[in-house]
Design a protein around this motif. Structure first.
Motif, PDB file in Angstrom:
ATOM      1  N   LEU A  79       0.825  -1.207   0.000  1.00 10.05           N
ATOM      2  CA  LEU A  79       0.000   0.000   0.000  1.00 10.05           C
ATOM      3  C   LEU A  79       0.864   1.263   0.000  1.00 10.05           C
ATOM      4  O   LEU A  79       0.493   2.287   0.554  1.00 10.05           O
ATOM      5  N   HIS A  84      -0.574   2.927  -4.374  1.00 12.52           N
ATOM      6  CA  HIS A  84      -1.897   3.488  -4.095  1.00 12.52           C
ATOM      7  C   HIS A  84      -2.454   4.210  -5.320  1.00 12.52           C
ATOM      8  O   HIS A  84      -3.587   3.965  -5.720  1.00 12.52           O
ATOM      9  N   VAL A  85      -1.632   5.083  -5.921  1.00 12.30           N
ATOM     10  CA  VAL A  85      -2.158   5.830  -7.072  1.00 12.30           C
ATOM     11  C   VAL A  85      -2.295   4.951  -8.311  1.00 12.30           C
ATOM     12  O   VAL A  85      -2.988   5.305  -9.245  1.00 12.30           O
ATOM     13  N   ARG A  86      -1.640   3.805  -8.285  1.00  7.65           N
ATOM     14  CA  ARG A  86      -1.802   2.898  -9.434  1.00  7.65           C
ATOM     15  C   ARG A  86      -2.827   1.801  -9.158  1.00  7.65           C
ATOM     16  O   ARG A  86      -2.832   0.767  -9.813  1.00  7.65           O
ATOM     17  N   ARG A  90      -7.878  -1.250  -5.219  1.00  6.48           N
ATOM     18  CA  ARG A  90      -8.649  -2.202  -6.023  1.00  6.48           C
ATOM     19  C   ARG A  90      -7.992  -3.584  -5.989  1.00  6.48           C
ATOM     20  O   ARG A  90      -8.663  -4.608  -5.890  1.00  6.48           O
ATOM     21  N   ASP A  93      -8.874  -5.208  -2.785  1.00  7.10           N
ATOM     22  CA  ASP A  93     -10.250  -5.718  -2.847  1.00  7.10           C
ATOM     23  C   ASP A  93     -10.292  -7.071  -3.559  1.00  7.10           C
ATOM     24  O   ASP A  93     -10.960  -8.002  -3.123  1.00  7.10           O
ATOM     25  N   ARG A  94      -9.576  -7.140  -4.676  1.00 12.10           N
ATOM     26  CA  ARG A  94      -9.609  -8.375  -5.469  1.00 12.10           C
ATOM     27  C   ARG A  94      -8.963  -9.539  -4.741  1.00 12.10           C
ATOM     28  O   ARG A  94      -9.463 -10.664  -4.774  1.00 12.10           O
ATOM     29  N   GLU A 105      -6.049 -10.922   8.402  1.00  9.31           N
ATOM     30  CA  GLU A 105      -6.759 -12.142   8.795  1.00  9.31           C
ATOM     31  C   GLU A 105      -6.095 -13.404   8.236  1.00  9.31           C
ATOM     32  O   GLU A 105      -5.367 -13.357   7.254  1.00  9.31           O
TER      33      GLU A 105
END
Lengths: 152, 641, 208
Positions: A79, A84-86, A90, A93-94, A105
């Motif tokens: 991160l 982050h900007v690239r 997302r 999330d994936r 976790e």
């Protein structure tokens, strides 16, 4: 357990039971066990004469340490700012969707632990996912699934 | 290997290495750097070793696994010396052809050459725009060195600066030279290195420490990793020179454990240096004793702060100390301790070899020499670049970086990591040096330069940094811990479309107190990402708060994805890829996003072929009513499914 | 034996004599000048976390903000313990503390500085992490029954049951030090509530 403790003793001996090497010893214990078992911390406390509360402060302060058993495969998503900007959010999330666990976790079958890291210094690759030390730059949904499926 | 007992021993060994290698060609592959490895450079390296042997060229050609070569994005990179023929994105299958054509013969493999914007092929590394505008005085040797080989470093004159310092200069003269060179710390605030050395040298006490700060924590900066991985001896040589100047016999390298290859290469370098008598007792026969221990950091950004780092070396929690005595006077175990970052140490041998005048001839009035930046984000040429201080942001981003990706519009460049700020287009012509960046509300930091375009939301960027800081603060003092917590709350609220009138002012009020009252530099600089984005992009904040609109289309709560019916060609791509099945439609039928189901992951926008460009991000306006179910697509002329 | 040197400094335009090696806070208190504190304790090592004792010092025409509990009372130092800037800082610090710890001590101080209702929301942890309990237990009692865990906004105080179960019942000396009253209210019984390592770890526990 006795066998495990002798492992801890070996690590302590490697650093000549030097108190100032505590963090180095914890790193080695973490690497061998993928977490810091309470018994190991007790042993360190006894052998080095460092109070338990100080050891726990260190063990919960640094990101490299875990007081909970970790999965067999370590998946992390960078991160850093460049990631982050690239599109790191997302990607995270994936990966979360693919593993069915969130950052920090571990899956109940102890197969995976998902973590985030604040910059691995591979900004040109971004966004980066690392699985068991292997770097994957900007992996597609298919690539994520393929890499995860290859873990046994 | 016998230990060096005199400068003559070192010089003789160097001559021997050079003559052994004379008339040999070399091919360098960036297979000893983390980014290169991630791109598969190791397989390419192995292929070269095997192929050169197979073609019987081992006597004529040496293969070298080097560290980072800067142009990471085009890895694996292979450079053939002495001609400096450069091949990019080399695959193992390309290797036999390179060996037989370029190494055995004199022909080029055209398809692997660099192609500039006009499609022109460029053969030599130094002529490629990315490299042409740089001056790689510190970083350039990476391409000539296998970091696991001390011989490579010695062949380039390595450790001759140490030899010069030990035998031709007094410690005071070394300090004086570094002071005259006006070398400033490359890790953050730019404090004069020579002055710092002098303070530690003059501080009372026999036992003193010198430390390499390789806890490179700024996200988006990786020059220290690349130097340690790629040229560890240069850092080590600088450290030994500094130890001699300061009067220290014990040193530490504090390196993040997130950099395993740097740790590995450093261990090897230390052992080799000990074998050669460059570390330990009686270094090069000078009578000077010095040795180094490696301390791995366990992952804490705040440990980069000098007092926190020293506390961590003592084996305790890496929290900053509440003291007004500088660590230069009272550091590790309350002994005078001098801390400099990796790049600063690596610059020292150059200054000793070439002199203070040479160094001050490069750069601006108050910032001398070069600086390595990691040019990353939305720029075409991503990588590590080394330029003289004073080059403008525009030159770095456009001449070296090749401008913004996909022809998008430049919005901001973030420098200085979480302590720095975002600079807008109106400031892009400032010369980059320590003072100029501070003047405009950012800072040099360790040299991260993250380029952002029109698709990046500045409120989101501020939120990103505060999320980072909320996790990385040690949590000891109230203003930093609670202040950051509340600033982050407010920023999340604004990004979620729940911003309230007065939120921007409250952020500014909080910032002021956090800056004034925090215990260490992490806290006092923590508001910078917020303040600089408010200062330079206040209208974006206001649009979020007042109009509930994210003009860059980033903040999920404020945007909707929408398929323009007149552009949709019913290619089924988004429909199939949508992870939540929120898209309806079918063959020849216009695709429609069910806004209630949509999780705004952006997959549809990503997969929609650019020639259709049917997916739009809407913000601050209602999503137009969907066309009636079963609406057929209008075929655009010339497009086919 | 070395004679203790005296130094002279100015606090709030008053000349104050202090022993060399004292902090500004000690010098001020000796002279009867009040500086607010929450994490300071004369028997414990300086900690500098609450920042309430921030004061303005000037030297050579330059003004600087420092914490009085740490900064040495140097000869010739000019100190201001109150100013609009300092009030602004203390007001905000108290407002921040009040958001998570609406305890009487904090309320009282906050009222003094004119903070009515905090503009912030936070989980009511009732702890400002001043560390008095932890430091007292470690430094004075050397029992190490309580400690810090975590970092950043996740940092908190926990008891270590193996030690706490044997020493705390008969000691409880840290209770009276706690400025928020968290300790007496929650540790009277056996249950330490969120003051356990288990509770801290449960926020990071493995998921189904």
């Amino acid at each position: 357990m006795a066998q495990k403790l002798s492992k801890i003793d070996r690590i302590i001996a490697k650093y000549q039971a030097d108190k100032s090497a505590l963090i180095q010893m914890l790193l080695e214990i973490q690497r061998e066990n993928r977490w810091l078992p309470p018994k190991a911390l007790e042993r360190l406390s006894q052998r080095l004469g460092i109070p338990t509360n100080q050891i726990y402060h260190i063990a919960t302060f640094y990101k490299a340490f875990s007081l909970i058993p970790q999965g067999r495969h370590a998946v992390s998503v960078c991160l850093g700012t460049a990631c982050h900007v690239r599109g790191a959010p997302r990607l995270l999330d994936r990966v979360t969707d693919a593993l069915c666990i969130g950052p920090g976790e571990t899956s109940t079958d102890m197969k995976f632990t998902l973590s985030t890291v604040n910059c691995l210094g591979c900004c040109a690759l971004g966004p980066v996912m690392v699985v068991d030390g292997e770097y994957h730059g900007n992996p597609s949904g298919k690539e994520i699934k393929r890499v995860i499926a290859m873990c046994d | 290997m016998a230990q060096f007992k005199s400068p003559a021993d070192l010089a003789r060994t160097r001559q021997r290495i050079i003559s052994r290698r004379a008339r040999k060609r070399f091919i360098a592959i960036n297979a000893s750097g983390t980014c290169g490895l991630a791109y598969g450079s190791d397989q390419v390296f192995q292929a070269f070793v095997a192929e050169i042997e197979r073609q019987g060229l081992t006597e004529q050609v040496g293969v070298r696994a080097t560290g980072c070569l800067g142009f990471c994005e085009n890895s694996p990179i292979a450079i053939i010396f002495p001609e400096e023929i450069s091949y990019f994105r080399v695959k193992p299958s390309d290797v036999p052809e390179i060996v037989s054509k370029t190494l055995a013969g004199k022909k080029l493999v055209n398809r692997l050459l660099y192609k500039d914007g006009n499609g022109k092929k460029i053969v030599r590394e130094g002529e490629i725009p990315f490299y042409k505008h740089q001056s790689r005085i510190v970083f350039g040797n990476n391409r000539l060195i296998d970091p696991k080989s001390i011989d490579d470093y010695i062949a380039l004159g390595g450790y001759s600066a140490l030899s010069k310092a030990l035998f031709e200069m007094s410690p005071e003269e070394v300090v004086e030279t570094v002071k005259r060179a006006n070398l400033r710390g490359r890790g953050g605030g730019g404090f004069p290195t020579g002055k710092k050395w002098e303070t530690t040298r003059n501080a009372p006490g026999e036992i003193k420490f010198v430390i390499v700060n390789a806890d490179e924590g700024d996200p988006g900066a990786y020059m220290d990793r690349s130097l340690l991985e790629g040229n560890p001896h240069s850092v080590l040589e600088g450290l030994i020179i500094g130890a001699y100047a300061i009067g220290s016999h014990e040193g530490y390298v504090y390196v993040r454990q997130e950099y395993p290859l740097a740790v590995e290469n450093l261990f090897i370098a230390l052992n080799q240096a000990r074998e050669y008598g460059l570390l330990g007792k009686n270094i090069i026969g000078s009578g000077f004793n010095f040795d180094v221990a490696i301390h791995r950091g366990a992952g804490a950004f705040v440990s980069g702060e000098s007092s926190a780092l020293m506390t961590a070396i003592e084996g305790r929690v890496g929290e900053p100390r509440p003291k007004y005595i500088r660590t230069a006077v009272s550091g590790i175990r309350e002994r005078p301790s001098n801390l400099n970052n990796v790049e600063t140490w690596a610059t020292v041998p150059l200054i000793i070899s070439k002199g203070a005048d040479w160094f001050t001839s490069i750069g601006t009035a108050e910032s001398k020499g070069t600086k390595i930046f990691s040019l990353v984000g939305k720029v075409n040429n991503t990588g590590l670049v080394e330029v003289p201080m004073g080059m403008t942001l525009r030159e770095i981003i456009y001449d070296i970086g090749g401008g913004i990706r996909q022809g998008k519009k430049f919005k901001a460049v973030q420098t200085g990591g979480p302590s720095g700020g975002c600079l807008p287009e109106s400031l892009i012509d400032i010369p980059v040096d320590f003072d100029e960046l501070t003047k405009v509300g950012s800072m040099m930091g360790s040299g991260g330069m993250i380029v952002m375009d029109e698709d990046d939301c500045m409120v989101d960027v501020a939120r990103y940094f505060l999320t980072f800081l909320a996790e990385e603060s040690c949590g000891k003092c109230i203003p930093c811990r609670e202040g950051i917590r509340q600033m982050l709350h407010i920023l999340i609220r604004i990004c979620d479309g729940q911003g309230q009138t007065g939120d921007i002012e409250l952020l500014e009020e909080l910032s002021e107190v956090i800056q004034d009252a925090s215990l260490c530099a992490l806290g006092t600089t923590a508001p910078n990402p917020v303040l600089s984005t408010i200062r330079n992009f206040r209208d974006e904040y206001e649009e979020h708060v007042k109009e509930r609109r994210c003009p860059s289309g980033v903040c999920k709560a404020l945007i909707s994805y929408y398929i323009q019916p007149e552009r949709c060609q019913a290619c089924l791509l988004c429909l199939r890829e949508c992870p939540v099945g929120a898209i309806t439609g079918g063959k020849n039928l216009v695709h429609v996003i069910d806004q209630d189901k949509c999780t705004k992951c952006g997959t549809c926008l990503e997969v929609c072929p650019p020639r259709f460009a049917a997916v739009l991000i809407l913000s601050g306006e209602p999503v137009p009513a969907a066309p009636p179910q079963g609406t057929k697509v209008e075929r655009t002329k010339g497009t086919q499914q | 034996m070395k004679k203790v040197q005296k130094v002279t400094l100015t606090i709030n335009k008053r000349e104050v004599r202090a022993k060399e090696g004292m902090t500004i806070l000690e010098a001020a208190r000796d002279a009867g000048i009040h500086i607010p504190t929450l994490c300071y304790h004369e028997k414990l090592a300086t900690y500098g976390a609450c920042r309430l004792c921030t004061v303005e010092i000037s030297r050579n025409g330059r003004t600087q903000l420092v914490t009085a509990c740490v900064y040495p009372a140097d000869d010739g130092l000019v100190v201001k313990t109150d100013s609009p800037r300092l009030t602004k800082i203390r007001k905000m610090l108290l407002e921040l503390m009040l958001a998570s710890s609406p305890a009487k001590t904090i309320q009282g101080l906050a009222q003094q500085y004119g903070v009515a209702k905090p503009r912030f929301e936070a989980k009511k942890t009732n702890c400002i992490l001043c560390g008095l309990c932890v430091r007292y237990c470690n430094e004075i009692k050397q029992a190490n029954a309580i400690g810090f865990v975590g970092r950043g906004t996740e940092r908190r105080v926990v008891f270590f049951p193996e030690i706490a179960s044997t020493v705390c019942a008969s000691c409880r000396e840290c209770f009276s030090l706690c400025p928020t009253g968290k300790l007496p209210s929650e540790t009277d019984g056996v249950c330490f509530d969120d003051l356990t390592l288990e509770d801290f770890l449960s926020t990071k526990q493995a998921k189904v």
